[in-house]
Motif scaffolding. Structure first.
Motif, mmCIF file in Angstrom:
data_model
loop_
_atom_site.group_PDB
_atom_site.id
_atom_site.type_symbol
_atom_site.label_atom_id
_atom_site.label_comp_id
_atom_site.label_asym_id
_atom_site.label_seq_id
_atom_site.Cartn_x
_atom_site.Cartn_y
_atom_site.Cartn_z
ATOM 1 N N LEU A 4 45.933 15.961 6.466
ATOM 2 C CA LEU A 4 47.380 16.126 6.409
ATOM 3 C C LEU A 4 47.788 17.473 6.998
ATOM 4 C CD1 LEU A 4 49.666 14.327 5.346
ATOM 5 C CD2 LEU A 4 49.517 15.539 3.187
ATOM 6 N N THR A 5 47.024 18.504 6.706
ATOM 7 C CA THR A 5 47.295 19.837 7.260
ATOM 8 C C THR A 5 47.117 19.840 8.776
ATOM 9 O OG1 THR A 5 46.574 20.861 5.195
ATOM 10 C CG2 THR A 5 46.626 22.264 7.147
ATOM 11 N N ILE A 6 46.075 19.191 9.254
ATOM 12 C CA ILE A 6 45.838 19.103 10.700
ATOM 13 C C ILE A 6 47.003 18.394 11.379
ATOM 14 C CG2 ILE A 6 44.401 18.009 12.479
ATOM 15 C CD1 ILE A 6 41.985 18.552 10.565
ATOM 16 N N MET A 7 47.457 17.303 10.769
ATOM 17 C CA MET A 7 48.585 16.555 11.339
ATOM 18 C C MET A 7 49.819 17.446 11.434
ATOM 19 S SD MET A 7 48.258 12.851 9.473
ATOM 20 C CE MET A 7 49.620 12.090 10.346
ATOM 21 N N THR A 8 50.068 18.213 10.389
ATOM 22 C CA THR A 8 51.237 19.087 10.365
ATOM 23 C C THR A 8 51.125 20.145 11.447
ATOM 24 O OG1 THR A 8 51.461 18.722 7.988
ATOM 25 C CG2 THR A 8 52.597 20.616 8.899
ATOM 26 N N CYS A 9 49.950 20.739 11.588
ATOM 27 C CA CYS A 9 49.739 21.777 12.609
ATOM 28 C C CYS A 9 49.903 21.233 14.024
ATOM 29 C CB CYS A 9 48.361 22.404 12.454
ATOM 30 S SG CYS A 9 48.191 23.412 10.982
ATOM 31 N N ARG A 10 49.514 19.985 14.218
ATOM 32 C CA ARG A 10 49.593 19.372 15.549
ATOM 33 C C ARG A 10 50.913 18.634 15.787
ATOM 34 N NH1 ARG A 10 43.729 16.524 16.591
ATOM 35 N NH2 ARG A 10 42.464 18.408 16.424
ATOM 36 N N ASP A 11 51.824 18.716 14.825
ATOM 37 C CA ASP A 11 53.119 18.025 14.920
ATOM 38 C C ASP A 11 52.977 16.519 15.066
ATOM 39 O OD1 ASP A 11 54.675 20.353 14.649
ATOM 40 O OD2 ASP A 11 54.481 20.789 16.795
ATOM 41 N N GLN A 51 43.731 15.965 2.214
ATOM 42 C CA GLN A 51 44.689 17.056 2.341
ATOM 43 C C GLN A 51 44.436 17.854 3.620
ATOM 44 O OE1 GLN A 51 44.835 19.638 -1.097
ATOM 45 N NE2 GLN A 51 47.037 19.838 -0.856
ATOM 46 N N GLU A 52 43.185 18.007 3.990
ATOM 47 C CA GLU A 52 42.844 18.715 5.222
ATOM 48 C C GLU A 52 43.381 17.963 6.442
ATOM 49 O OE1 GLU A 52 38.859 20.048 7.667
ATOM 50 O OE2 GLU A 52 38.756 19.951 5.482
ATOM 51 N N GLY A 93 42.146 6.356 3.065
ATOM 52 C CA GLY A 93 40.752 6.100 2.720
ATOM 53 C C GLY A 93 40.147 7.209 1.878
ATOM 54 N N HIS A 94 40.363 8.450 2.289
ATOM 55 C CA HIS A 94 39.809 9.577 1.531
ATOM 56 C C HIS A 94 40.412 9.655 0.139
ATOM 57 C CE1 HIS A 94 37.231 11.348 4.498
ATOM 58 N NE2 HIS A 94 38.213 11.522 5.380
ATOM 59 N N ALA A 95 41.701 9.433 0.023
ATOM 60 C CA ALA A 95 42.352 9.486 -1.292
ATOM 61 C C ALA A 95 41.827 8.378 -2.200
ATOM 62 C CB ALA A 95 43.869 9.390 -1.151
ATOM 63 N N LYS A 96 41.684 7.175 -1.653
ATOM 64 C CA LYS A 96 41.203 6.053 -2.464
ATOM 65 C C LYS A 96 39.741 6.215 -2.851
ATOM 66 C CE LYS A 96 44.517 2.617 -0.928
ATOM 67 N NZ LYS A 96 44.728 1.368 -0.209
ATOM 68 N N GLU A 97 38.966 6.899 -2.013
ATOM 69 C CA GLU A 97 37.548 7.098 -2.297
ATOM 70 C C GLU A 97 37.305 8.305 -3.204
ATOM 71 O OE1 GLU A 97 34.740 5.331 -1.479
ATOM 72 O OE2 GLU A 97 36.155 3.788 -0.845
ATOM 73 N N GLY A 98 38.368 9.029 -3.559
ATOM 74 C CA GLY A 98 38.213 10.171 -4.453
ATOM 75 C C GLY A 98 37.832 11.456 -3.767
ATOM 76 N N VAL A 99 38.228 11.603 -2.503
ATOM 77 C CA VAL A 99 37.961 12.838 -1.753
ATOM 78 C C VAL A 99 39.301 13.410 -1.277
ATOM 79 C CG1 VAL A 99 36.552 13.871 0.061
ATOM 80 C CG2 VAL A 99 35.839 11.718 -0.961
ATOM 81 N N PRO A 100 40.127 13.877 -2.228
ATOM 82 C CA PRO A 100 41.468 14.326 -1.857
ATOM 83 C C PRO A 100 41.483 15.578 -0.989
ATOM 84 C CG PRO A 100 41.019 14.920 -4.112
ATOM 85 C CD PRO A 100 39.874 14.045 -3.645
ATOM 86 N N GLU A 101 40.449 16.392 -1.096
ATOM 87 C CA GLU A 101 40.408 17.608 -0.294
ATOM 88 C C GLU A 101 40.353 17.258 1.197
ATOM 89 O OE1 GLU A 101 38.213 16.934 -2.817
ATOM 90 O OE2 GLU A 101 39.101 18.241 -4.343
#
Length: 108
Positions: A31-38, A28-29, A17-25
């Motif tokens: 995605l970073t949270i997901m990575t940190c939380r495994d 990406q945030e 949703g964020h990527a399609k709405e033009g809010v990639p930041e």
């Protein structure tokens, strides 16, 4: 997220949703949270975000997303790898583009 609920589907939907709405930041945030939380990520989320950065002529950010994708164990499509490599080359980042090419070779 405040309650530490790690729902893969919800996170990936937010990224899309964020990527399609033009809010990639924001995407990406998350995605970073997901990575940190495994929390397992979705390769399509990475690809969508990388494509968005490429369209915005931000190849370095697309490369960062590509790196994250591979760190998560996902194999990017040859088309995505080629797009990032070409965008980096066209942006004058020849050495970084060559590292992407090496990744392409390593991934077969």
């Amino acid at each position: 997220m405040k309650k530490s609920v790690d729902n893969k589907t919800a996170f990936n939907s937010l990224i899309h949703g964020h990527a399609k709405e033009g809010v990639p930041e924001a995407a990406q945030e998350i995605l970073t949270i997901m990575t940190c939380r495994d929390v397992p990520t979705d390769p399509e989320s990475h690809a969508l975000l990388a494509d968005y950065f490429l369209k915005k002529n931000e190849p370095a950010d697309a490369k960062a997303v590509l790196d994250s994708m591979m760190e998560q164990g996902h194999v990017p499509s040859p088309a995505l790898l080629m797009s990032v490599m070409v965008a980096l080359f066209n942006d004058g980042r020849v050495q970084t583009a060559s590292r992407v090419m090496k990744s392409m070779i390593d991934k077969g």
